[in-house]
Design an enzyme around this catalytic site. Structure first.
Site, PDB file in Angstrom:
ATOM      1  N   ARG A   9       0.813  -1.109   0.137  1.00 54.09           N
ATOM      2  CA  ARG A   9      -0.009   0.087  -0.055  1.00 54.09           C
ATOM      3  C   ARG A   9       0.725   1.308   0.072  1.00 54.09           C
ATOM      4  NH1 ARG A   9      -3.715  -1.714   5.137  1.00 54.09           N
ATOM      5  NH2 ARG A   9      -4.238  -3.905   4.295  1.00 54.09           N
TER       6      ARG A   9
ATOM      7  N   TYR B 261       3.727 -16.985  -7.748  1.00 54.15           N
ATOM      8  CA  TYR B 261       4.871 -15.994  -7.878  1.00 54.15           C
ATOM      9  C   TYR B 261       5.675 -16.667  -9.193  1.00 54.15           C
ATOM     10  CZ  TYR B 261       4.174 -15.185  -2.833  1.00 54.15           C
ATOM     11  OH  TYR B 261       3.572 -14.975  -1.648  1.00 54.15           O
TER      12      TYR B 261
ATOM     13  N   LEU C 186       7.867 -10.074   0.889  1.00 51.90           N
ATOM     14  CA  LEU C 186       7.702 -11.386   1.656  1.00 51.90           C
ATOM     15  C   LEU C 186       8.274 -11.533   3.003  1.00 51.90           C
ATOM     16  CD1 LEU C 186       8.149 -13.769  -1.399  1.00 51.90           C
ATOM     17  CD2 LEU C 186       6.194 -12.968  -0.776  1.00 51.90           C
TER      18      LEU C 186
ATOM     19  N   HIS D 154      13.260 -13.781   1.298  1.00 49.35           N
ATOM     20  CA  HIS D 154      13.670 -12.530   0.560  1.00 49.35           C
ATOM     21  C   HIS D 154      14.590 -13.094  -0.342  1.00 49.35           C
ATOM     22  CE1 HIS D 154      12.523  -9.132   3.473  1.00 49.35           C
ATOM     23  NE2 HIS D 154      11.535  -9.662   3.117  1.00 49.35           N
TER      24      HIS D 154
ATOM     25  N   LYS E  11      13.936  -4.940   3.476  1.00 50.92           N
ATOM     26  CA  LYS E  11      14.782  -5.349   4.365  1.00 50.92           C
ATOM     27  C   LYS E  11      14.246  -6.050   5.194  1.00 50.92           C
ATOM     28  CE  LYS E  11      12.433  -3.489   7.460  1.00 50.92           C
ATOM     29  NZ  LYS E  11      11.855  -4.195   8.479  1.00 50.92           N
TER      30      LYS E  11
ATOM     31  N   ARG F 109       6.542 -12.190  12.375  1.00 49.60           N
ATOM     32  CA  ARG F 109       7.939 -11.569  13.219  1.00 49.60           C
ATOM     33  C   ARG F 109       8.011 -12.358  14.458  1.00 49.60           C
ATOM     34  NH1 ARG F 109       6.209  -5.351  11.751  1.00 49.60           N
ATOM     35  NH2 ARG F 109       4.187  -6.352  11.939  1.00 49.60           N
TER      36      ARG F 109
ATOM     37  N   ASP G   8      13.610  -6.652  12.377  1.00 48.55           N
ATOM     38  CA  ASP G   8      12.543  -6.063  11.664  1.00 48.55           C
ATOM     39  C   ASP G   8      12.785  -4.349  11.771  1.00 48.55           C
ATOM     40  OD1 ASP G   8       9.782  -6.093  10.659  1.00 48.55           O
ATOM     41  OD2 ASP G   8       9.361  -5.287  12.630  1.00 48.55           O
TER      42      ASP G   8
END
Length: 338
Positions: free
Chosen positions: A25, A66, A82, A87, A105, A173, A185
């Site tokens: 977004r 994907y 993702l 990643h 990141k 997370r 994170d």
């Protein structure tokens, strides 16, 4: 070697989004604002979810895997938002398909993985960059200019913080096997910011952590020692009120940067002189969209051949420091870096 994306014909880069993550977004509006980029596709492992996302955001293409998005020859750039452990695998697959990549990141959880991405990108002739959006903001450039220009005198100390209360029990997370935890994170931001402004790599690090019930760090405090006796401290975590700040302390001044990673015009930087208790605001022209600079930088790297603001060499260096901090927290010992 896969055929390179057809960027020499069309000046607009066509972007595909891997997944329907919340961060999309923030990226779609600047892609539409940019004269050199446009969002055209989204992929999900759930075809209905991809179609619904495409309808909501007015994207012309939706894919139920994907792999199907990567096979689309009309996609020039792939955005990878993702979970952390995916990643590198999906960045490598995108590179193998001849796509440029902007990866969220932390791009990787080990320096060796960054090396693998760098080798693959070099062989394929594509650009891969890590998405640290704060690096493209005028306020970040102004901070570095002020400190490099001696506005604070000799720099002695850098302080940083990024915390918020994470109360979603199923959030990715919380999963250690997925690269969860607050350092990966959140702590990656003050570590990256400090290295960027100091302009050097730390000589040694030391850290403490508090683990949550799933085994990830829910609170993390780190220290870094840089050449020239510059010290840095930061904390990050999932159990404290929202904080997002950096501060720089020198012999002749103090510079505070509230909301350092997502600046807002109504919260300007504050500069204190040698013996001044009342701060002077440091005003910088804030762009209308925080993420616009990020996508414009990627376009400049692809279309103009300019190195991206966040190079893979810098991504590797940041990963080295983060890995060393985690090692220190786990062993209770300082870690020296070459």
């Amino acid at each position: 070697m896969p055929e390179a994306p057809r960027t020499s014909v069309a000046r607009k880069l066509r972007w595909g989004l891997l997944g329907t993550a919340r961060i999309n977004r923030s990226l779609i509006p600047p892609l539409r604002l940019s004269p050199r980029n446009e969002p055209v596709a989204v992929a999900s492992r759930d075809a209905e979810r991809a179609a619904a996302f495409a309808r909501t955001w007015d994207l012309p293409k939706a894919y139920g895997s994907y792999e199907d998005l990567l096979a689309d020859p009309d996609i020039d750039v792939v955005y990878v938002p993702l979970p952390n452990h995916l990643h590198v695998p999906w960045t490598l697959r995108a590179v193998a398909a001849g796509k440029h990549v902007l990866c969220e990141k932390p791009m990787a959880l080990t320096p060796a993985d960054v090396d693998a991405v760098a080798r693959a990108a070099d062989e394929a002739g594509v650009v891969v960059a890590e998405a640290f959006m704060y690096r493209h903001h005028p306020r970040t450039r102004r901070i570095r200019e002020l400190i490099a220009g001696g506005a604070l005198g000799e720099l002695h100390l850098v302080r940083g913080a990024f915390t918020f209360v994470l109360d979603r029990p199923n959030d990715v997370r919380w999963r250690p096997e997925w690269g969860g935890g607050s350092l990966w994170d959140l702590g990656c931001y003050p570590v990256s910011f400090t290295r960027h402004v100091v302009g050097a790599e730390p000589e040694a690090v030391f850290a403490w952590q508090v683990l949550g019930p799933t085994g990830v760090d829910v609170s993390f405090t780190g220290q870094m020692r840089f050449p020239g006796d510059v010290l840095a401290v930061f904390d990050c975590g999932f159990r404290s009120r929202f904080r997002m700040e950096m501060a720089f302390v020198g012999r002749d001044g103090l510079l505070e940067a509230p909301r350092a990673f997502k600046p807002r015009p109504e919260e300007p930087m504050r500069r204190y002189g040698p013996d001044v208790d009342v701060p002077e605001p440091v005003l910088v022209d804030d762009p209308d969209d925080l993420y616009l600079g990020e996508v414009e930088d990627l376009a400049a790297a692809v279309l103009d051949g300019r190195p991206p603001e966040v190079t893979l060499a810098e991504t590797r260096a940041n990963t080295v420091v983060l890995e060393a901090l985690l090692r220190s927290a786990r062993t209770g010992r300082p870690v020296r870096l070459s």
